[in-house]
Design an enzyme around this catalytic site. Structure first.
Site, PDB file in Angstrom:
ATOM      1  N   LYS A  81       1.724   5.018   3.296  1.00  0.00           N
ATOM      2  CA  LYS A  81       2.061   4.564   1.934  1.00  0.00           C
ATOM      3  C   LYS A  81       3.474   3.986   1.860  1.00  0.00           C
ATOM      4  CE  LYS A  81      -1.170   7.895   0.082  1.00  0.00           C
ATOM      5  NZ  LYS A  81      -2.315   6.991   0.005  1.00  0.00           N
TER       6      LYS A  81
ATOM      7  N   ALA B 215       5.345   2.665   4.323  1.00  0.00           N
ATOM      8  CA  ALA B 215       5.403   1.382   5.046  1.00  0.00           C
ATOM      9  C   ALA B 215       4.727   0.286   4.232  1.00  0.00           C
ATOM     10  CB  ALA B 215       4.723   1.540   6.402  1.00  0.00           C
TER      11      ALA B 215
ATOM     12  N   GLU C 276       4.042  11.700   1.668  1.00  0.00           N
ATOM     13  CA  GLU C 276       3.464  11.785   3.016  1.00  0.00           C
ATOM     14  C   GLU C 276       4.462  12.306   4.047  1.00  0.00           C
ATOM     15  OE1 GLU C 276      -0.239   8.671   3.182  1.00  0.00           O
ATOM     16  OE2 GLU C 276       1.698   7.918   3.815  1.00  0.00           O
TER      17      GLU C 276
ATOM     18  N   GLY D 108      -6.264  -1.372 -15.123  1.00  0.00           N
ATOM     19  CA  GLY D 108      -4.858  -1.772 -15.196  1.00  0.00           C
ATOM     20  C   GLY D 108      -3.933  -0.583 -15.032  1.00  0.00           C
TER      21      GLY D 108
ATOM     22  N   ASP E 170      -0.464   0.995  -3.250  1.00  0.00           N
ATOM     23  CA  ASP E 170       0.808   0.665  -2.585  1.00  0.00           C
ATOM     24  C   ASP E 170       1.240  -0.762  -2.924  1.00  0.00           C
ATOM     25  OD1 ASP E 170       0.627   3.166  -1.417  1.00  0.00           O
ATOM     26  OD2 ASP E 170      -0.438   2.391   0.336  1.00  0.00           O
TER      27      ASP E 170
ATOM     28  N   SER F  40      -4.937  -7.881  -3.819  1.00  0.00           N
ATOM     29  CA  SER F  40      -5.028  -7.137  -2.555  1.00  0.00           C
ATOM     30  C   SER F  40      -6.416  -6.527  -2.347  1.00  0.00           C
ATOM     31  CB  SER F  40      -3.950  -6.052  -2.492  1.00  0.00           C
ATOM     32  OG  SER F  40      -4.339  -4.917  -3.235  1.00  0.00           O
TER      33      SER F  40
HETATM   34  O1  RIB Z   1      -2.491   4.122   0.479  1.00  0.00           O
HETATM   35  C1  RIB Z   1      -3.150   3.703   1.643  1.00  0.00           C
HETATM   36  C2  RIB Z   1      -2.527   4.371   2.826  1.00  0.00           C
HETATM   37  O2  RIB Z   1      -2.772   5.758   2.753  1.00  0.00           O
HETATM   38  C3  RIB Z   1      -3.073   3.935   4.149  1.00  0.00           C
HETATM   39  O3  RIB Z   1      -2.342   2.880   4.701  1.00  0.00           O
HETATM   40  C4  RIB Z   1      -3.033   5.200   4.988  1.00  0.00           C
HETATM   41  O4  RIB Z   1      -2.223   5.099   6.117  1.00  0.00           O
HETATM   42  C5  RIB Z   1      -2.593   6.299   4.046  1.00  0.00           C
HETATM   43  O5  RIB Z   1      -1.259   6.572   4.187  1.00  0.00           O
END
Ligand code: RIB
Length: 307
Positions: A42, A44, A142, A228, A255, A285
């Protein structure tokens, strides 16, 4: 003109995505339709999204000294993300995320966070100058709680705005997370886990968001998928709708929203306007496969998004 400065503290994973007719039942072996491997996590994803829009983005994270870790660092460089504070460890493998996506684009994800768990408070403290120099700092759940909390405290001390995306959600999150969040940005299911309240209807979502405000967050932005996003402040609630599209893969849509929101906020756009633009980018996306690969580049977006 200076580019908007954003710092993201969070996880990097290698996403292993299987596209399946439906999610498997317990004990079942299922044939998948196709497979995609790509960069995820998330933190990255949010960093790459903000960089794809033109942000000056720094990532703070930890990778394993393995092929996934080396490639992730190369990917950040290719995307123009500053990796001065992306560390490597020999003690664990890079994070991985096996993901299944069904024919409606809905997913289920397992994360094995590995090296992400080994980020230290000293490494967060080393990143203080880059945090202090950012307009917006972005966090998720995470990496270990105490590391996220250390970064949130630095942001508050340095007067930097924070967007906290509490994903994946935990039901007992210490109050300090709420108190140190300028923008608290969960989706519906995360809201339900955090508050123990239903968030299926707009009315329910608003009531749950008000509990998050009572816990100390300054603003709640709840992402509602195809409906939304919902802005909830002490004295205001507004639903920012999104254009309906056909989803092929919703992985990373949240993300895309958070990374875009950070970019537009760092650019100085008002909140509701930032949400409207972030909604639009998240909707794009979900129409492409993969996580970061589905995020649009600034040059492929309508120019009016950047005025
Ligand atoms: O939000 C999607 C992401 O959740 C994925 O890229 C996966 O790696 C998890 O972290």
């Amino acid at each position: 003109m200076d580019r908007p400065k954003i710092c993201v503290i969070g996880a990097c994973n290698l996403d292993l995505i299987s596209y399946v007719p439906r999610l498997p039942r317990m004990g079942e072996t299922l044939h998948g339709d196709r497979f995609h491997m790509g960069f995820g996590g998330k933190g990255a994803n949010q960093a790459v999204m903000a960089a794809k829009l033109g942000g000056e983005v720094a990532m703070v994270s930890k990778l394993g000294r393995d092929i996934f870790g080396e490639n992730t660092a190369e990917n950040f460089k290719a995307m123009g993300v500053d990796i001065t504070h992306v560390h490597f460890t020999e003690q664990a493998f890079s994070g991985v995320a096996p993901i299944a996506v069904d024919r409606e684009g809905k997913n289920s994800i397992i994360i094995v966070t590995g090296a992400n768990d080994l980020l230290t408070t000293e490494e967060i403290e080393d990143a203080r100058p880059v945090i202090a120099g950012s307009s917006v700092l972005v966090f998720q759940l995470e990496i270990p709680l105490e590391i996220t909390l250390a970064a949130l405290r630095i942001a508050r001390q340095e007067g930097v705005s924070t967007i906290f995306n509490p994903a994946p959600a935990r039901n007992k999150l210490p109050d300090e997370f709420y108190q140190l969040s300028d923008i608290f940005c969960p989706n519906e299911s995360e809201t339900e886990i955090l508050t123990g309240m239903p968030a299926g209807t707009i009315k329910e979502a608003e009531a749950a968001a008000r509990v998050i405000l009572e816990r100390g967050a300054r603003t709640v932005i709840l992402t509602l998928g195809e409906r939304g996003s919902l802005l909830v402040l002490d004295n205001e609630t507004s639903l920012v709708p999104v254009k309906q599209v056909r989803a092929v893969d919703t992985t990373g849509a949240g993300d895309a929203f958070v990374g875009s929101l950070a970019y537009f906020m760092a650019e100085g756009k008002p909140l509701a306007e930032s949400m409207k633009r972030a909604n639009q980018i998240a909707a794009l996306s979900v129409q492409a496969s993969g996580t970061q690969t589905s995020f649009p580049l600034r040059e492929d977006l309508p120019p009016e998004l950047f005025v």
